[in-house]
Design an enzyme around this catalytic site. Structure first.
Site, PDB file in Angstrom:
ATOM      1  N   ASN A 297     -50.022 -32.808   7.275  1.00  0.00           N
ATOM      2  CA  ASN A 297     -48.804 -33.613   7.427  1.00  0.00           C
ATOM      3  C   ASN A 297     -49.147 -35.078   7.666  1.00  0.00           C
ATOM      4  OD1 ASN A 297     -49.704 -32.751  10.001  1.00  0.00           O
ATOM      5  ND2 ASN A 297     -47.692 -33.031  10.922  1.00  0.00           N
TER       6      ASN A 297
ATOM      7  N   GLU B  40     -47.172 -38.532   8.920  1.00  0.00           N
ATOM      8  CA  GLU B  40     -45.925 -39.065   9.495  1.00  0.00           C
ATOM      9  C   GLU B  40     -45.792 -40.563   9.260  1.00  0.00           C
ATOM     10  OE1 GLU B  40     -45.894 -37.691  13.570  1.00  0.00           O
ATOM     11  OE2 GLU B  40     -45.332 -35.664  12.911  1.00  0.00           O
TER      12      GLU B  40
ATOM     13  N   CYS C  89     -44.625 -33.009   5.049  1.00  0.00           N
ATOM     14  CA  CYS C  89     -45.186 -31.774   5.586  1.00  0.00           C
ATOM     15  C   CYS C  89     -46.501 -31.424   4.885  1.00  0.00           C
ATOM     16  CB  CYS C  89     -44.215 -30.616   5.394  1.00  0.00           C
ATOM     17  SG  CYS C  89     -42.774 -30.695   6.458  1.00  0.00           S
TER      18      CYS C  89
ATOM     19  N   GLU D 224     -47.570 -28.486   3.853  1.00  0.00           N
ATOM     20  CA  GLU D 224     -47.417 -27.561   2.721  1.00  0.00           C
ATOM     21  C   GLU D 224     -47.013 -28.314   1.460  1.00  0.00           C
ATOM     22  OE1 GLU D 224     -46.105 -27.457   5.701  1.00  0.00           O
ATOM     23  OE2 GLU D 224     -45.516 -25.445   6.324  1.00  0.00           O
TER      24      GLU D 224
ATOM     25  N   CYS E   9     -41.308 -24.956   7.393  1.00  0.00           N
ATOM     26  CA  CYS E   9     -39.907 -25.362   7.541  1.00  0.00           C
ATOM     27  C   CYS E   9     -39.124 -25.012   6.272  1.00  0.00           C
ATOM     28  CB  CYS E   9     -39.811 -26.864   7.813  1.00  0.00           C
ATOM     29  SG  CYS E   9     -40.125 -27.891   6.362  1.00  0.00           S
TER      30      CYS E   9
ATOM     31  N   CYS F  12     -40.100 -26.773   3.008  1.00  0.00           N
ATOM     32  CA  CYS F  12     -41.339 -26.259   2.399  1.00  0.00           C
ATOM     33  C   CYS F  12     -41.105 -24.895   1.762  1.00  0.00           C
ATOM     34  CB  CYS F  12     -42.457 -26.216   3.434  1.00  0.00           C
ATOM     35  SG  CYS F  12     -42.977 -27.881   3.896  1.00  0.00           S
TER      36      CYS F  12
END
Ligand code: THU
Length: 174
Positions: A48, A50, A59, A61, A92, A95
């Site tokens: 990930n 940010e 993310c 994935e 999430c 994803c």
């Protein structure tokens, strides 16, 4: 029964935990690593990333799938996701939806650095994903078609070669 061998699950878990070390998560401090297993045994991973503008967080994935797609890969066997959660946390919704776009179904392994592991699959975590029929052939369907065609061509070539060999043998015998 999963199509993934135990040794591959181990490799995949390791790769996801390793990718997690590269996470850039100064805001949430929640580092995530993901590793996708491809049919030829290759692994593509992601972490990930940010942003100070929080909504821009990427993310792990989806980063891994983006990398694999950009490399032209279209068939995905399994994915391992590494988080610090206990029990290990699932992907999430965004994803899962990405997986639903690119995979018919996919085996998923959730792991954490403490060594906990949980096996699941996309169809279990997302029972009825959004799929837009008007969007053309999904990549996983196209890939299936391409693989079937490849297998058929190979079969035909083998048959042709065998016939040729048999003809040659009968000619030599006469
Ligand atoms: N995150 C992932 O990388 N994958 C998920 O499936 C859920 C959330 C990241 C996004 C953000 O950087 C941090 O975890 C906290 O939400």
């Amino acid at each position: 029964m999963s199509r993934v061998a135990k040794a591959d699950w181990d490799r995949l878990a390791e790769a996801a935990l390793e990718a997690r070390r590269n996470a850039y998560a100064p805001y949430s401090r929640f580092q995530v690593g993901a590793a996708i297993l491809l049919p030829d045994g290759e692994i593509v991973s992601g972490a990930n990333v940010e942003n100070a503008s929080y909504g821009l967080a990427l993310c792990a994935e989806r980063n891994a799938f983006g990398t694999a797609m950009a490399q032209g890969r279209r068939a995905f066997t399994a994915i391992a996701v590494a988080t610090q959660s206990s029990p290990p946390g699932p992907p999430c919704g965004l994803c899962l939806q990405t997986m639903a776009e690119l995979c018919e179904d996919i085996d998923i392994l959730l792991v954490n650095p403490a060594g906990e592991r949980q096996r699941t699959k996309l169809s279990r975590l997302m029972g009825q994903p959004f799929r837009w029929k008007g969007a053309g052939t999904p990549s996983w369907k196209g890939e299936k078609k391409a693989q079937t065609k490849k297998a058929q061509t190979k079969k035909a070539q083998t048959k042709k070669a065998q016939t040729k060999k048999a003809r040659g043998a009968s000619k030599a015998a006469t």
